[in-house]
Design an enzyme around this catalytic site. Structure first.
Site, PDB file in Angstrom:
ATOM      1  N   SER A 144      94.071 -31.660 141.192  1.00  0.00           N
ATOM      2  CA  SER A 144      93.807 -30.290 140.775  1.00  0.00           C
ATOM      3  C   SER A 144      93.066 -29.620 141.927  1.00  0.00           C
ATOM      4  O   SER A 144      92.012 -30.082 142.351  1.00  0.00           O
ATOM      5  CB  SER A 144      92.952 -30.304 139.509  1.00  0.00           C
ATOM      6  OG  SER A 144      92.368 -29.040 139.329  1.00  0.00           O
ATOM      7  N   ARG A 200      84.682 -16.809 140.615  1.00  0.00           N
ATOM      8  CA  ARG A 200      84.894 -16.562 139.183  1.00  0.00           C
ATOM      9  C   ARG A 200      84.370 -15.222 138.686  1.00  0.00           C
ATOM     10  O   ARG A 200      85.086 -14.506 137.992  1.00  0.00           O
ATOM     11  CB  ARG A 200      84.323 -17.719 138.346  1.00  0.00           C
ATOM     12  CG  ARG A 200      85.006 -19.071 138.576  1.00  0.00           C
ATOM     13  CD  ARG A 200      86.456 -18.960 138.842  1.00  0.00           C
ATOM     14  NE  ARG A 200      87.150 -20.237 138.866  1.00  0.00           N
ATOM     15  CZ  ARG A 200      88.404 -20.407 139.264  1.00  0.00           C
ATOM     16  NH1 ARG A 200      89.099 -19.359 139.697  1.00  0.00           N
ATOM     17  NH2 ARG A 200      88.966 -21.583 139.253  1.00  0.00           N
ATOM     18  N   ASP A 202      84.511 -23.645 134.979  1.00  0.00           N
ATOM     19  CA  ASP A 202      85.139 -22.338 135.200  1.00  0.00           C
ATOM     20  C   ASP A 202      85.325 -21.544 133.912  1.00  0.00           C
ATOM     21  O   ASP A 202      85.167 -20.329 133.899  1.00  0.00           O
ATOM     22  CB  ASP A 202      86.465 -22.512 135.943  1.00  0.00           C
ATOM     23  CG  ASP A 202      86.235 -22.888 137.395  1.00  0.00           C
ATOM     24  OD1 ASP A 202      85.217 -22.435 137.951  1.00  0.00           O
ATOM     25  OD2 ASP A 202      87.054 -23.615 137.964  1.00  0.00           O
TER      26      ASP A 202
HETATM   27  N1  ARG Z   1      83.627 -28.457 140.645  1.00  0.00           N
HETATM   28  C1  ARG Z   1      83.809 -27.177 141.233  1.00  0.00           C
HETATM   29  C2  ARG Z   1      83.082 -26.137 140.427  1.00  0.00           C
HETATM   30  O1  ARG Z   1      82.761 -26.365 139.297  1.00  0.00           O
HETATM   31  C3  ARG Z   1      85.255 -26.820 141.450  1.00  0.00           C
HETATM   32  C4  ARG Z   1      86.073 -26.606 140.205  1.00  0.00           C
HETATM   33  C5  ARG Z   1      87.497 -26.135 140.401  1.00  0.00           C
HETATM   34  N2  ARG Z   1      88.273 -27.098 141.077  1.00  0.00           N
HETATM   35  C6  ARG Z   1      89.513 -27.483 140.751  1.00  0.00           C
HETATM   36  N3  ARG Z   1      90.067 -28.374 141.475  1.00  0.00           N
HETATM   37  N4  ARG Z   1      90.156 -26.994 139.728  1.00  0.00           N
HETATM   38  O2  ARG Z   1      82.798 -25.080 140.913  1.00  0.00           O
END
Ligand code: ARG
Length: 425
Positions: free
Chosen positions: A174, A94, A123
């Site tokens: 997801s 990120r 995120d």
């Molecule tokens: N839980 C993880 C994090 O907060 C992954 C998040 C993104 N995963 C997703 N399937 N969109 O870093």
């Protein structure tokens, strides 16, 4: 000419719909920015799709090498695992994506940046906080967080606007993936009691179906960074790709956890991180030779701090710079080889060596050639035990209780000191 927004574009349904939505809602022209951090996509096809949907420009960046060098390797050097379990693949990508969004926004004279995060996850926090640090003047737009469209409504919107919906949008999960790991959320996984169905896994063999014969691999590190596999020096991207394939084939790196999100909820998270799991195990094994007991202790106490900082979106902070200074300094002797066996979901360290090893055979051996001073142990124990003895004599063996406090520590069935009773059986 309309003002411009730089959108982190993945090619999925959300960010595809966002291109039209940003124009309709804010009158902004979209520059689509697609970043390859090892997410196995045809990046040129993704860019073409952005243009087809109406982006005024589509930019692609291969950030795989930088991702490993500046984001993943520090996390590996720190042994960073969020809540002791999650190697932080998504979280590490990120700040890199945020940095590139800001760079492109500057280069293109955009007034805003946009990303496809929902209002429920970590995120959005990582993106927004990183962008706020790097470019406080840029407006941040998160269409999915704003529009409150259900998935069906989104698909409808896409149909109305002639936006082609990719086949991948049909997945019940997801998914986010990069070189350091793959994350799978939602669908049946939302029941923490139900075992992840086989269709969530795509990088790892199920341990019970993995080969009966273990694979052996030697990983060479230079100052805490992996540089070679089985003696063959290779670039970072190739090394991680090879390890993902090898360890994945042996069922290594499946993670199923309940995670505490920054936004206050618990979520069920499933990850595949074969290379990360293997490298983190190997790195720690090498540190056990190269770091002193006290360096290890202090470093271990910071691993969780560093993991939390990454997880919580605090990459661009002074605290990070401070922690980083300690972590990179700690790695200057962490060079050498680690030998591993990968077998049915397990990664086992079976050997380690380093030119800077603090392990000394002459001190450790029970055989001939022992140079450890056994007599010195007596003096050491007398001083080490001195405060224990002093406290026992002055506080714990005296008074009415007469040793009861100490006796309790050994369990209720042992006789009191001085008693001739036999313990109850
Ligand atoms: N839980 C993880 C994090 O907060 C992954 C998040 C993104 N995963 C997703 N399937 N969109 O870093």
């Amino acid at each position: 000419m309309a003002d411009k927004v730089v959108l982190a574009y993945s090619g999925g349904l959300d960010t595809s719909v966002a291109i039209r939505w940003l124009k309709e809602t804010y009158g902004l022209d979209t520059i689509a920015l697609t970043i390859d951090v090892g997410n196995e996509k045809d990046i040129d096809a993704v860019a073409a799709r952005a243009r087809q949907i109406g982006a005024v420009k589509a930019i692609t960046v291969d950030a795989r090498e930088d991702f490993l060098k500046y984001f993943v390797w520090p996390a590996l050097q720190a042994n960073a695992l969020y809540e002791g379990t999650y190697p932080l693949a998504t979280a590490l990508a990120r700040p890199l994506i945020a940095k590139l969004l800001v760079d492109v926004a500057r280069q293109e004279g955009a007034v805003a940046v946009a990303h496809g995060c929902t209002g429920k996850g970590n995120d959005q926090v990582r993106f927004d906080v990183s962008i706020m640090a790097l470019a406080p003047d840029l407006k941040i737009i998160a269409p999915v967080r704003e529009w409150k469209l259900t998935r069906d409504a989104e698909i409808e919107y896409a149909a109305e606007h002639g936006i082609p919906v990719a086949a991948t949008s049909a997945s019940p999960y997801s998914v986010d993936a990069n070189l350091w790991g793959r994350s799978i959320e939602a669908g049946v996984l939302e029941d923490p009691w139900s075992e992840p169905p086989t269709d969530v896994w795509s990088w790892t063999a199920s341990p019970e179906n993995a080969p009966a014969t273990p694979a052996e691999v030697v990983i060479t590190f230079n100052q805490g960074v992996p540089v070679a596999l089985d003696g063959e020096t290779m670039d970072a991207v190739t090394l991680v790709q090879k390890l993902n394939a090898l360890a994945g084939a042996h069922g290594v790196g499946r993670i199923d956890m309940i995670e505490n999100r920054l936004v206050g909820i618990k979520s069920r998270e499933v990850y595949e991180a074969p290379a990360a799991t293997t490298l983190l195990t190997a790195h720690k094994a090498l540190e056990s030779l190269a770091l002193s007991r006290d360096q290890t202790r202090v470093k271990d106490s910071l691993a969780g701090e560093y993991a939390r900082l990454i997880y919580n979106g605090q990459w661009f902070t002074a605290l990070h710079a401070d922690l980083m200074a300690f972590i990179s300094s700690s790695q200057r002797f962490v060079s050498g080889d680690v030998r591993l066996k990968l077998h049915r979901g397990q990664v086992m360290v079976v050997g380690r060596r380093s030119p800077n090893s603090l392990y000394q055979h002459a001190l450790a051996t029970y055989d001939r050639g022992d140079q450890f001073d056994h007599n010195a142990a007596l003096g050491f124990i007398a001083l080490w035990g001195l405060p224990v003895k002093t406290q026992a004599q002055t506080q714990l063996l005296t008074g009415e209780a007469g040793g009861a406090a100490l006796n309790q520590l050994a369990g209720p069935t042992l006789p009191a000191p001085g008693s001739t009773d036999t313990p109850a059986s």
